[in-house]
Design an enzyme around this catalytic site. Structure first.
Site, PDB file in Angstrom:
ATOM      1  N   TRP A  35      32.341 -40.607  21.900  1.00 30.92           N
ATOM      2  CA  TRP A  35      31.183 -41.493  22.008  1.00 30.92           C
ATOM      3  C   TRP A  35      30.985 -42.353  20.752  1.00 30.92           C
ATOM      4  CZ3 TRP A  35      31.267 -36.230  22.875  1.00 30.92           C
ATOM      5  CH2 TRP A  35      31.181 -35.820  24.213  1.00 30.92           C
ATOM      6  N   ASP A  36      31.891 -42.281  19.792  1.00 38.54           N
ATOM      7  CA  ASP A  36      31.707 -42.959  18.503  1.00 38.54           C
ATOM      8  C   ASP A  36      30.464 -42.431  17.786  1.00 38.54           C
ATOM      9  OD1 ASP A  36      32.191 -44.626  16.365  1.00 38.54           O
ATOM     10  OD2 ASP A  36      31.361 -46.414  17.302  1.00 38.54           O
ATOM     11  N   TYR A  37      30.231 -41.136  17.912  1.00 43.48           N
ATOM     12  CA  TYR A  37      29.099 -40.507  17.234  1.00 43.48           C
ATOM     13  C   TYR A  37      29.560 -39.907  15.909  1.00 43.48           C
ATOM     14  CZ  TYR A  37      25.711 -40.951  21.081  1.00 43.48           C
ATOM     15  OH  TYR A  37      24.824 -41.425  22.020  1.00 43.48           O
ATOM     16  N   ARG A  63      32.990 -52.267  25.413  1.00 46.68           N
ATOM     17  CA  ARG A  63      31.681 -51.804  24.935  1.00 46.68           C
ATOM     18  C   ARG A  63      30.760 -53.011  24.841  1.00 46.68           C
ATOM     19  NH1 ARG A  63      31.359 -48.446  19.381  1.00 46.68           N
ATOM     20  NH2 ARG A  63      32.899 -50.038  18.844  1.00 46.68           N
TER      21      ARG A  63
END
Length: 643
Positions: free
Chosen positions: A322-324, A505
């Site tokens: 999640w690109d967290y 995105r």
């Protein structure tokens, strides 16, 4: 370095006590632990409304770099050391200023190629100051270190701004990425180095979602005097015997890149520890080529300053798709939670979660639960069945949305948002990316980003800002990628080469450009760490400079924000960050907005404060953000009470 050299360095350099912020600001985060707290008391809730501009300094970028200004983010937080204020421009030009007038003593230009297009814009969040304890005076006895967008570490004489001839190659150490970049700007340095025990340490920022075998996220450490390499740390295990190898199944770790440290680091001088906030492995939105939890990625990693060896680590997101990544400086302080006082690391995250860890062991001081999260990822994906959630404080940003929650000014634009939400996967936090399209909420630029938090240790209160917005992430089967790329020339469409899927995105906004999720879109929070409850939430920002007069129609919406707060012993929280051109002051006790100072451009930077010749100043970089597309400028603005 030989063992004898390590021992000698440790004896000589650990004897120098860590410098606290006091009423100055000698480090990027105020102190080495990033508390963003000042003991200054001259400005109070009673008189903050009288603040006025004291001086303004211009980097000159609007004139000399006009063609590149759309590709900049002025995120610098100045530091005050040895009676000078040191600032860096987005092009890594460093200046030493008079703290009382803003007039420059010297400037240094590393001469970047302004024609390059860096993925995280031209950006310099700060510099580091270091005084060699073995040399009282002389050329480069005190140094300013800056990491540049083109991957150089430069040492400057703090008095004159001249490169230190004994450091590296005439003042410069070049840091080549490995493997080689696929285009000239794939890797850059955006955050300030840290210096401890005679060693200067620097991370890097890497372009997301290009390929599995992205450049490695290696953290590099160099001798602060000579520039000689001291150690390096790669968060991804490259051998089967590495301590974190068991969390990487198969051969995925051999090719995977990133897990870099792009956000600011913290230092515990007494313990000899450096705290690294690591990012996700490459690529961000599909992890089928890297099964397992992928430790030390997405982790707070404490390493020994002299060797780079890991003391402990704590992972905030398992197997991130999640690109967290961890976007903010780990904050060090003494925290008293439910009657127990421990040296702590407080870590804010993009998910709007706040983790509080024991500084010696990494064990949670505030308990953390592994909770089940949505499953059924894309074909070939192996998701973690659970993710860590602290029991307190509550999540600071919302993560669930239903079609009926869609926001809009009219039935028409609200209906468009409702359609997008209804057509996507939206099962709450950690819903996996999909070919259908998945809502990532909070989006990858929030809850909390690189601005981090401020900590008032005297009262055990954390102040932190969050953004509430959504991304729509869509996986694109490899066979369809070229057509999707061609059909979306103005959107982020990235290949994720080496996986079965590319990705798209996009910010989830309606036809009028407003977020599809309901406001507030920006909030400043205060958390009592004694039990983790939220003391207050204050809406942060207006749409005034996004669409003039719109604030009178929309009301108190807040805005997405980049940059963090600071807090003073005078009882005031200062913050810029928002998409309007203001520096704000809030009452630390109540959250009431007390004052706004107009800025000449966007204030997407963390301010700082100091006392100089009996007068307290509050300073912020006002140059706008290429990430939020706010008004660009090249000013550093200082506010103070009338003399």
């Amino acid at each position: 370095m030989r063992v004898a050299g390590l021992i000698a360095a440790a004896v000589a350099l650990t004897a120098i006590p860590a410098q606290a912020a006091g009423t100055g600001w000698p480090y990027y985060g105020g102190d080495q632990g990033g508390q963003r707290y000042s003991a200054a008391t001259a400005i109070t809730p009673a008189n903050v409304g009288k603040l006025a501009t004291a001086w303004t300094f211009s980097t000159g970028d609007l004139t000399t770099k006009s063609a590149a200004m759309r590709r900049t983010s002025f995120e610098d937080t100045p530091i005050l050391a040895d009676g000078r204020l040191y600032v860096c421009s987005p092009f890594d030009e460093v200046a030493a200023l008079d703290p009382g007038t803003g007039k420059p003593f010297w400037r240094f230009d590393p001469k970047l190629d302004s024609a390059l297009h860096y993925p995280n814009k031209f950006n310099c969040r700060g510099v580091a100051y270091w005084h060699d304890p073995r040399r009282a005076t002389g050329l480069c006895s005190a140094r300013i270190f800056v990491g540049t967008n083109d991957r150089r570490l430069i040492a400057l004489d703090a008095a004159s701004g001249k490169p230190c001839p004994s450091f590296g190659n005439r003042g410069t150490v070049s840091i080549p990425p490995s493997p080689a970049m696929i285009y000239p700007a794939e890797v850059q340095i955006t955050s300030a180095p840290v210096v401890t025990h005679g060693i200067v340490i620097v991370g890097s920022s890497i372009d997301d979602n290009q390929r599995v075998n992205a450049p490695r996220g290696t953290v590099h450490a160099y001798d602060a005097v000579t520039g000689a390499p001291r150690w390096s740390f790669d968060p991804i295990p490259r051998t089967a015997t590495a301590p974190n190898a068991a969390s990487w199944s198969g051969s995925g770790a051999r090719a995977t890149g990133a897990a870099n440290v792009w956000a600011p680091m913290s230092v515990d001088e007494e313990r000899g520890l450096v705290f690294l906030p690591t990012t996700s492995p490459s690529p961000d939105f599909f992890g089928g080529e890297r099964p397992g939890d992928n430790r030390y990625a997405n982790s707070v990693v404490a390493v020994h300053a002299l060797t780079g060896q890991v003391a402990w680590s704590f992972q905030t997101t398992h197997h991130d798709v999640w690109d967290y990544d961890i976007p903010a400086q780990p904050t060090l302080g003494l925290v008293t939670y439910r009657g127990t006082t421990e040296p702590a690391v407080i870590q804010a995250t993009k998910q709007g979660l706040l983790f509080t860890l024991n500084r010696d062991t990494g064990a949670p001081l505030i308990p953390v639960e592994e909770r089940r999260v949505p499953q059924n990822g894309a074909p070939g994906e192996q998701l973690s069945p659970t993710q860590p959630f602290p029991v307190a404080p509550r999540p600071l940003a919302p993560s669930r949305i239903k079609p009926d929650d869609a926001y809009g000014l009219t039935f028409w634009d609200r209906g468009k948002c409702r359609e997008i939400i209804a057509g996507a996967r939206a099962e709450g936090l950690y819903t996996p990316p999909s070919t259908r399209g998945t809502i990532v909420y909070p989006f990858t630029g929030g809850g909390t980003n690189w601005g981090g938090l401020a900590f008032d240790g005297a009262h055990d209160i954390v102040y932190v800002n969050t953004t509430s917005a959504m991304h729509l992430v869509t996986l694109i089967p490899r066979a369809d990628f070229a057509a999707a790329k061609a059909a979306n020339p103005d959107k982020e469409v990235s290949p994720q080469a080496g996986t079965p899927f590319g990705m798209k995105r996009e910010s989830l906004v309606g036809p009028f450009g407003l977020p599809c999720n309901p406001p507030p879109w920006g909030v400043l929070h205060a958390i009592d760490m004694h039990d983790g409850h939220v003391l207050w939430d204050a809406t942060l920002g207006t749409t005034e400079d996004i669409a003039p007069m719109s604030q009178y129609i929309l009301g108190k919406t807040g805005t997405p924000n980049l940059g963090g707060p600071i807090v003073t012993a005078g009882g005031v929280v200062f913050i810029g960050a928002t998409m309007d051109d203001y520096l704000r002051a809030f009452d630390a006790k109540t959250g009431a907005e007390l004052w706004r100072g107009r800025l000449p451009a966007g204030g997407q930077a963390t301010p700082m404060t100091y006392v100089w010749k009996g007068r307290q100043y509050v300073v912020i970089a006002a140059g706008g953000s290429g990430m939020l597309d706010t008004r660009r400028g090249d000013s550093v603005v200082a506010f103070a009470l009338p003399q």
